[in-house]
Design a protein around this motif. Structure first.
Motif, short mmCIF file in Angstrom:
data_model
loop_
_atom_site.label_atom_id
_atom_site.label_comp_id
_atom_site.label_asym_id
_atom_site.label_seq_id
_atom_site.Cartn_x
_atom_site.Cartn_y
_atom_site.Cartn_z
N GLY A 172 -0.64 8.96 -40.06
CA GLY A 172 -1.48 9.87 -40.81
C GLY A 172 -0.75 11.07 -41.37
O GLY A 172 -1.38 12.02 -41.83
N VAL A 173 0.58 11.06 -41.33
CA VAL A 173 1.35 12.17 -41.86
C VAL A 173 1.26 12.20 -43.39
O VAL A 173 1.15 13.26 -44.00
N ILE A 174 1.32 11.02 -43.99
CA ILE A 174 1.14 10.91 -45.45
C ILE A 174 -0.08 10.01 -45.70
O ILE A 174 -0.32 9.06 -44.95
N PRO A 175 -0.83 10.28 -46.73
CA PRO A 175 -1.99 9.43 -47.02
C PRO A 175 -1.54 8.11 -47.66
O PRO A 175 -0.62 8.08 -48.46
N LEU A 176 -2.17 7.04 -47.25
CA LEU A 176 -1.88 5.75 -47.86
C LEU A 176 -2.53 5.72 -49.24
O LEU A 176 -3.60 6.30 -49.45
N PRO A 177 -1.91 5.04 -50.21
CA PRO A 177 -2.38 5.13 -51.60
C PRO A 177 -3.63 4.34 -51.92
O PRO A 177 -3.97 4.19 -53.08
N PHE A 178 -4.33 3.83 -50.95
CA PHE A 178 -5.54 3.06 -51.24
C PHE A 178 -6.67 3.46 -50.34
O PHE A 178 -6.56 4.12 -49.40
N LEU A 192 8.22 5.04 -44.35
CA LEU A 192 6.96 5.42 -45.00
C LEU A 192 5.76 4.74 -44.35
O LEU A 192 4.67 5.34 -44.26
N SER A 193 5.92 3.51 -43.88
CA SER A 193 4.83 2.82 -43.20
C SER A 193 4.49 3.51 -41.88
O SER A 193 3.31 3.65 -41.54
N MET A 194 5.52 3.93 -41.16
CA MET A 194 5.26 4.64 -39.90
C MET A 194 4.55 5.97 -40.16
O MET A 194 3.63 6.33 -39.42
N LEU A 195 4.97 6.68 -41.20
CA LEU A 195 4.30 7.93 -41.53
C LEU A 195 2.85 7.69 -41.96
O LEU A 195 1.96 8.47 -41.63
N GLY A 196 2.61 6.59 -42.67
CA GLY A 196 1.25 6.25 -43.09
C GLY A 196 0.37 5.89 -41.91
O GLY A 196 -0.80 6.29 -41.85
N ILE A 197 0.92 5.15 -40.96
CA ILE A 197 0.14 4.77 -39.77
C ILE A 197 -0.23 6.01 -38.96
O ILE A 197 -1.36 6.15 -38.48
N LYS A 226 -5.14 1.19 -40.99
CA LYS A 226 -3.76 1.63 -41.16
C LYS A 226 -2.79 0.71 -40.42
O LYS A 226 -1.71 0.41 -40.92
N LEU A 227 -3.18 0.27 -39.23
CA LEU A 227 -2.34 -0.65 -38.48
C LEU A 227 -2.24 -2.01 -39.17
O LEU A 227 -1.17 -2.62 -39.21
N ILE A 228 -3.38 -2.49 -39.69
CA ILE A 228 -3.40 -3.79 -40.35
C ILE A 228 -2.48 -3.78 -41.57
O ILE A 228 -1.86 -4.79 -41.90
N ILE A 229 -2.38 -2.68 -42.25
CA ILE A 229 -1.53 -2.57 -43.43
C ILE A 229 -0.10 -2.17 -43.04
O ILE A 229 0.87 -2.69 -43.60
#
Length: 73
Positions: A67-73, A60-65, A6-9
């Motif tokens: 874990g609040v929202i799932p990353l699409p991949f 959205l990137s911060m929320l993805g990192i 998640k951090l790398i992305i």
């Protein structure tokens, strides 16, 4: 998906969002004006649209990192 992935992305996505905000003038000069943004957001609407996209990407990137929202991949 691991936190490291998640951090790398997420970190490059945040950097791209910051660049969209900071360099919006140069980006618009390269890609041209957006007729929809100019019509609905007034003069300078394209610059505003680019900055809004940058802020959304950061948010959205911060929320993805986190874990609040799932990353699409």
């Amino acid at each position: 998906m691991g936190f490291v992935i998640k951090l790398i992305i997420g970190i490059p996505a945040i950097c791209i969002g910051i660049l969209l905000i900071v360099k919006s003038y140069k980006i618009v000069q390269k890609i041209g004006y957006n007729d929809w943004a100019e019509q609905h957001m007034g003069d300078g609407g394209t610059y505003t649209l680019v900055k809004i996209i940058g802020m959304l990407l950061i948010f959205l990137s911060m929320l993805g990192i986190l874990g609040v929202i799932p990353l699409p991949f």
